[in-house]
Design a protein around this motif. Structure first.
Motif, PDB file in Angstrom:
ATOM      1  N   LYS A 127      51.202  41.108  30.897  1.00 54.98           N
ATOM      2  CA  LYS A 127      50.555  40.063  31.539  1.00 54.98           C
ATOM      3  C   LYS A 127      50.980  40.106  33.146  1.00 54.98           C
ATOM      4  O   LYS A 127      49.782  39.854  33.943  1.00 54.98           O
ATOM      5  CB  LYS A 127      50.937  38.735  30.862  1.00 54.98           C
ATOM      6  N   GLN A 128      52.153  40.459  33.411  1.00 53.69           N
ATOM      7  CA  GLN A 128      52.177  40.323  34.901  1.00 53.69           C
ATOM      8  C   GLN A 128      51.738  41.560  35.521  1.00 53.69           C
ATOM      9  O   GLN A 128      51.485  41.554  36.818  1.00 53.69           O
ATOM     10  CB  GLN A 128      53.821  40.317  35.117  1.00 53.69           C
ATOM     11  N   LEU A 129      51.802  42.823  34.887  1.00 54.41           N
ATOM     12  CA  LEU A 129      51.012  43.924  35.374  1.00 54.41           C
ATOM     13  C   LEU A 129      49.684  43.540  35.581  1.00 54.41           C
ATOM     14  O   LEU A 129      49.080  44.075  36.593  1.00 54.41           O
ATOM     15  CB  LEU A 129      51.352  45.077  34.492  1.00 54.41           C
ATOM     16  N   PHE A 130      48.793  42.832  34.683  1.00 54.70           N
ATOM     17  CA  PHE A 130      47.577  42.790  34.743  1.00 54.70           C
ATOM     18  C   PHE A 130      47.179  41.818  35.772  1.00 54.70           C
ATOM     19  O   PHE A 130      46.413  41.926  36.922  1.00 54.70           O
ATOM     20  CB  PHE A 130      47.104  42.169  33.359  1.00 54.70           C
ATOM     21  N   GLN A 131      48.111  40.824  36.032  1.00 54.76           N
ATOM     22  CA  GLN A 131      47.929  39.890  37.072  1.00 54.76           C
ATOM     23  C   GLN A 131      48.212  40.852  38.475  1.00 54.76           C
ATOM     24  O   GLN A 131      47.469  40.359  39.433  1.00 54.76           O
ATOM     25  CB  GLN A 131      48.963  38.897  37.187  1.00 54.76           C
ATOM     26  N   LEU A 132      49.175  41.354  38.591  1.00 54.28           N
ATOM     27  CA  LEU A 132      49.409  42.309  39.768  1.00 54.28           C
ATOM     28  C   LEU A 132      48.062  43.318  39.939  1.00 54.28           C
ATOM     29  O   LEU A 132      47.845  43.420  41.170  1.00 54.28           O
ATOM     30  CB  LEU A 132      50.611  43.329  39.598  1.00 54.28           C
ATOM     31  N   PHE A 133      47.508  43.824  39.014  1.00 51.16           N
ATOM     32  CA  PHE A 133      46.504  44.511  39.097  1.00 51.16           C
ATOM     33  C   PHE A 133      45.117  43.740  39.795  1.00 51.16           C
ATOM     34  O   PHE A 133      44.351  44.232  40.623  1.00 51.16           O
ATOM     35  CB  PHE A 133      45.984  45.219  37.783  1.00 51.16           C
ATOM     36  N   ILE A 134      44.844  42.477  39.153  1.00 45.72           N
ATOM     37  CA  ILE A 134      43.557  41.907  39.613  1.00 45.72           C
ATOM     38  C   ILE A 134      44.123  41.232  41.235  1.00 45.72           C
ATOM     39  O   ILE A 134      43.248  41.052  41.984  1.00 45.72           O
ATOM     40  CB  ILE A 134      43.332  40.503  38.770  1.00 45.72           C
ATOM     41  N   GLN A 135      45.377  40.860  41.466  1.00 47.20           N
ATOM     42  CA  GLN A 135      45.725  40.682  42.689  1.00 47.20           C
ATOM     43  C   GLN A 135      45.433  41.731  43.754  1.00 47.20           C
ATOM     44  O   GLN A 135      45.029  41.508  44.898  1.00 47.20           O
ATOM     45  CB  GLN A 135      47.151  40.068  43.006  1.00 47.20           C
ATOM     46  N   CYS A 136      45.839  42.793  43.172  1.00 47.27           N
ATOM     47  CA  CYS A 136      45.519  44.292  44.195  1.00 47.27           C
ATOM     48  C   CYS A 136      44.193  44.174  44.412  1.00 47.27           C
ATOM     49  O   CYS A 136      43.661  44.530  45.574  1.00 47.27           O
ATOM     50  CB  CYS A 136      46.167  45.333  43.358  1.00 47.27           C
ATOM     51  N   PHE A 137      43.292  44.065  43.548  1.00 48.26           N
ATOM     52  CA  PHE A 137      41.962  44.094  43.362  1.00 48.26           C
ATOM     53  C   PHE A 137      41.287  43.167  44.587  1.00 48.26           C
ATOM     54  O   PHE A 137      40.396  43.336  45.425  1.00 48.26           O
ATOM     55  CB  PHE A 137      41.195  44.073  42.183  1.00 48.26           C
ATOM     56  N   VAL A 138      41.867  41.788  44.519  1.00 49.99           N
ATOM     57  CA  VAL A 138      41.253  40.797  45.561  1.00 49.99           C
ATOM     58  C   VAL A 138      41.726  40.965  47.064  1.00 49.99           C
ATOM     59  O   VAL A 138      41.130  41.060  47.644  1.00 49.99           O
ATOM     60  CB  VAL A 138      41.951  39.552  45.016  1.00 49.99           C
ATOM     61  N   ILE A 139      43.132  41.527  47.198  1.00 49.07           N
ATOM     62  CA  ILE A 139      43.506  41.962  48.431  1.00 49.07           C
ATOM     63  C   ILE A 139      42.727  43.304  49.014  1.00 49.07           C
ATOM     64  O   ILE A 139      42.453  43.304  50.169  1.00 49.07           O
ATOM     65  CB  ILE A 139      45.005  42.256  48.252  1.00 49.07           C
TER      66      ILE A 139
END
Length: 187
Positions: A127-139
């Motif tokens: 879940k944390q890695l998925f959150q990190l992935f979508i945050q990376c996409f937003v950034i």
């Protein structure tokens, strides 16, 4: 926030990247601390949060009110010292505060999106890695917006487009999080 002015004075400026140092530092810290769970993660797990008699969006706002204020304060603490020392234009400084605050808010709602999308299927780390992935996409979307703005009209336009991208993603994540409140309410 105080490290940016110290480095600016020590290094004699940041060169061509100067207008974007503060958002880069903010994005870096948001990205690094994305996986840290705070009060919001506890609120998402508490069944009492979903039992508040109000609309799903109002529940979401009530559950995140303190964190939203904290996001604004963090944006001010990161931006103001650097903006003063670097002689940033007031409008640019305000747009920078907005960008930093919205990016931090985005982190909150990205956690809810990860909870909805992944749930317990991949465990806490997944879940944390998925959150990190979508945050990376937003950034990355915000960076592309900033580059587009810089090519079209300079620093102020760059900040405006970057903030619009961040606000749009945050709004989408808020809607998804509110839908999670609705789903939890009907289950």
């Amino acid at each position: 926030g105080i490290v940016i002015p110290w480095l600016y004075i020590r290094e004699g400026g940041f060169g061509d990247a100067e207008p974007f140092v503060i958002p880069l530092v903010s994005a870096y810290f948001t990205f690094i601390f994305t996986t840290l769970n705070g009060k919001w993660a506890k609120e998402l797990k508490s069944p009492y949060t979903y039992l508040i008699p109000d609309s799903p969006f109002a529940k979401l706002m009530n559950a995140t009110a303190i964190q939203l204020i904290q996001c604004l304060i963090n944006g001010l603490l990161i931006t103001v010292p650097g903006a003063i020392v670097m002689g940033m234009q007031p409008l640019t400084a305000v747009l920078c505060v907005v960008g930093c605050a919205v990016l931090s808010c985005n982190k909150l709602y990205a956690m809810a999106v990860a909870e909805i999308a992944v749930g317990g299927a991949l465990g806490r780390v997944g879940k944390q890695l998925f959150q990190l992935f979508i945050q990376c996409f937003v950034i990355m979307a915000a960076v592309m917006g900033a580059v587009l703005g810089a090519m079209l009209g300079g620093v102020t336009l760059s900040y405006c487009i970057m903030d619009v991208f961040l606000i749009l993603f945050t709004f989408v994540f808020m809607v998804i999080a509110a839908l999670n409140f609705y789903k939890m309410e009907t289950v």
